[in-house]
Design an enzyme around this catalytic site. Structure first.
Site, short mmCIF file in Angstrom:
data_model
loop_
_atom_site.label_atom_id
_atom_site.label_comp_id
_atom_site.label_asym_id
_atom_site.label_seq_id
_atom_site.Cartn_x
_atom_site.Cartn_y
_atom_site.Cartn_z
N ALA A 77 14.31 -36.17 -38.67
CA ALA A 77 12.95 -36.54 -38.29
C ALA A 77 12.03 -35.71 -39.17
CB ALA A 77 12.73 -36.21 -36.83
N GLY A 82 17.76 -36.46 -37.00
CA GLY A 82 17.46 -37.88 -36.75
C GLY A 82 18.21 -38.81 -37.69
N GLU A 87 21.54 -39.16 -36.17
CA GLU A 87 21.32 -39.93 -34.94
C GLU A 87 21.12 -41.42 -35.26
OE1 GLU A 87 18.23 -37.12 -33.66
OE2 GLU A 87 19.26 -37.02 -31.74
N GLU A 114 19.17 -29.28 -35.12
CA GLU A 114 17.93 -29.09 -34.35
C GLU A 114 17.80 -27.72 -33.72
OE1 GLU A 114 19.65 -31.87 -34.47
OE2 GLU A 114 18.31 -33.61 -34.49
N1 COA Z 1 11.32 -33.43 -42.56
C1 COA Z 1 10.29 -33.35 -43.46
N2 COA Z 1 10.50 -33.12 -44.75
C2 COA Z 1 11.75 -32.93 -45.18
C3 COA Z 1 12.86 -32.98 -44.31
C4 COA Z 1 12.59 -33.25 -42.93
N3 COA Z 1 13.56 -33.35 -42.03
N4 COA Z 1 13.99 -32.74 -45.00
C5 COA Z 1 13.60 -32.55 -46.28
N5 COA Z 1 12.26 -32.67 -46.39
C6 COA Z 1 11.45 -32.53 -47.60
C7 COA Z 1 11.27 -31.07 -48.01
O1 COA Z 1 10.23 -30.46 -47.27
C8 COA Z 1 10.94 -31.24 -49.48
O2 COA Z 1 9.59 -31.64 -49.59
P1 COA Z 1 8.60 -30.94 -50.68
O3 COA Z 1 9.27 -31.19 -52.01
O4 COA Z 1 7.30 -31.66 -50.49
O5 COA Z 1 8.58 -29.48 -50.33
C9 COA Z 1 11.80 -32.41 -49.89
O6 COA Z 1 12.10 -33.13 -48.69
C10 COA Z 1 13.10 -32.01 -50.56
O7 COA Z 1 13.81 -31.15 -49.69
P2 COA Z 1 14.36 -29.71 -50.10
O8 COA Z 1 14.49 -28.88 -48.87
O9 COA Z 1 13.53 -29.14 -51.21
O10 COA Z 1 15.80 -30.09 -50.68
P3 COA Z 1 17.07 -29.15 -50.77
O11 COA Z 1 18.05 -29.87 -51.62
O12 COA Z 1 16.69 -27.78 -51.14
O13 COA Z 1 17.65 -29.08 -49.26
C11 COA Z 1 18.27 -30.02 -47.10
C12 COA Z 1 18.15 -30.24 -48.63
C13 COA Z 1 18.63 -31.33 -46.48
C14 COA Z 1 19.36 -28.98 -46.83
C15 COA Z 1 16.91 -29.50 -46.58
O14 COA Z 1 15.89 -30.36 -47.03
C16 COA Z 1 16.82 -29.43 -45.07
O15 COA Z 1 17.40 -28.52 -44.48
N6 COA Z 1 16.07 -30.36 -44.44
C17 COA Z 1 15.84 -30.34 -43.03
C18 COA Z 1 17.03 -30.79 -42.26
C19 COA Z 1 16.79 -30.73 -40.77
O16 COA Z 1 16.65 -29.67 -40.20
N7 COA Z 1 16.74 -31.90 -40.16
C20 COA Z 1 16.58 -32.01 -38.74
C21 COA Z 1 15.18 -32.29 -38.41
S1 COA Z 1 15.01 -32.46 -36.66
#
Ligand code: COA
Length: 260
Positions: free
Chosen positions: A66, A112, A115, A135
């Site tokens: 999400a 999400g 999910e 989460e």
């Molecule tokens: N919501 C909003 N934005 C998200 C996102 C999310 N769940 N997951 C990734 N993004 C965005 C990042 O903020 C970044 O945006 P920016 O370039 O404007 O800063 C972009 O997507 C790329 O992500 P980034 O974190 O730079 O990539 P990465 O390769 O370093 O890491 C992940 C990849 C998936 C490990 C990392 O993005 C992450 O942990 N995301 C969140 C996962 C999460 O907790 N999801 C559950 C949400 S309830």
């Protein structure tokens, strides 16, 4: 219908939905959820479409969760509404869709995103895919059905561990857990899903819709799934698909199901 965050492509009997926010790793914001609801509603009504594949754009992510930026400042009331609305519009909606939905997990499926994949009728992953429900690392719990569907798919102990550690599992582990049905190289993912969708499309759409309902009711504590099965089984006898399927078998020819 015009969409900003998703792409919808229909070819013959197969539809493909691609979540298209690669710069945000296809994170599900409110608008994307609303658009997905609209697309699934349209595709369910479209008589030509017999199977739907959903995937993420780019090579990195299916859906990374999400959209965290969107809910970071929510109140208790807003949090509840977010989960309830999302479940209604998208996650339960897909699970109960009368047409088969296959998740093609092409990379990260987190929060999400996992999910969403779990709400689909089954899942195929590419070898690079990573799945998890992180989460609790954000101080929240899964809100789009993750606490319910993950134990259904992998068992209670594995779900507890995955959710409590907030860790990710790779595609091989997901296959071992039964979270995904197949793992294939990324460049074969859509082809593999298309092949499966093609096999499905040769069968009776009406029978498939009753099968989806009966299987789902296995996990619905408010009804008896065996009764749903009896009801669906009986109803099949009144369909043109049943007449076509049985006559084709007896005539030793391939069935062409009219879908009614
Ligand atoms: N919501 C909003 N934005 C998200 C996102 C999310 N769940 N997951 C990734 N993004 C965005 C990042 O903020 C970044 O945006 P920016 O370039 O404007 O800063 C972009 O997507 C790329 O992500 P980034 O974190 O730079 O990539 P990465 O390769 O370093 O890491 C992940 C990849 C998936 C490990 C990392 O993005 C992450 O942990 N995301 C969140 C996962 C999460 O907790 N999801 C559950 C949400 S309830």
């Amino acid at each position: 219908m015009k969409y900003e965050n998703i792409l919808v492509n229909i070819e013959g009997q197969l539809a493909q939905i691609t979540i298209n926010r690669p710069n945000k790793l296809n994170a599900l914001n409110k608008d994307t959820i609303q658009e997905l609801h609209g697309a699934f509603t349209q595709l369910e009504k479209n008589k030509k479409v017999r199977a739907i594949i959903i995937t993420g754009s780019g090579e990195k992510a299916f859906v990374a969760g999400a959209d965290i930026a969107e809910f970071a400042n929510f109140s208790v009331k807003q949090g509840k509404k977010l989960a309830a609305k999302g479940q209604e519009l998208l996650f339960n909606f897909i699970e109960n869709l009368s047409k088969p939905v296959i998740a093609a997990i092409n990379g990260f499926a987190l929060g999400g995103g996992l999910e969403l994949a779990m709400a689909c009728h089954f899942r195929v992953a590419s070898t690079n895919a990573k799945m998890g429900l992180p989460e609790v690392s954000l101080g929240v719990i899964p809100g789009y059905g993750g606490t319910q569907r993950l134990p259904q798919l992998v068992g209670r102990g594995r779900a507890m561990e995955m959710i409590m550690t907030a860790g990710m599992i790779d595609a091989a582990k997901a296959l071992e857990y039964g979270l995904v049905n197949h793992v294939v190289p990324q460049d074969e993912l859509l082809g593999h899903c298309t092949q499966l969708a093609g096999k499905i499309s040769n069968n009776s759409p009406v029978a498939i819709s009753y099968a989806i309902k009966a299987i789902n009711d296995c996990f619905n504590t408010s009804v008896n799934g065996y009764d749903t099965e009896i009801d669906g089984f009986g109803k099949c006898f009144g369909t043109s698909d049943f007449k076509e399927g049985t006559s084709a078998f007896l005539d030793k020819r391939k069935a062409h199901f009219p879908g009614k």
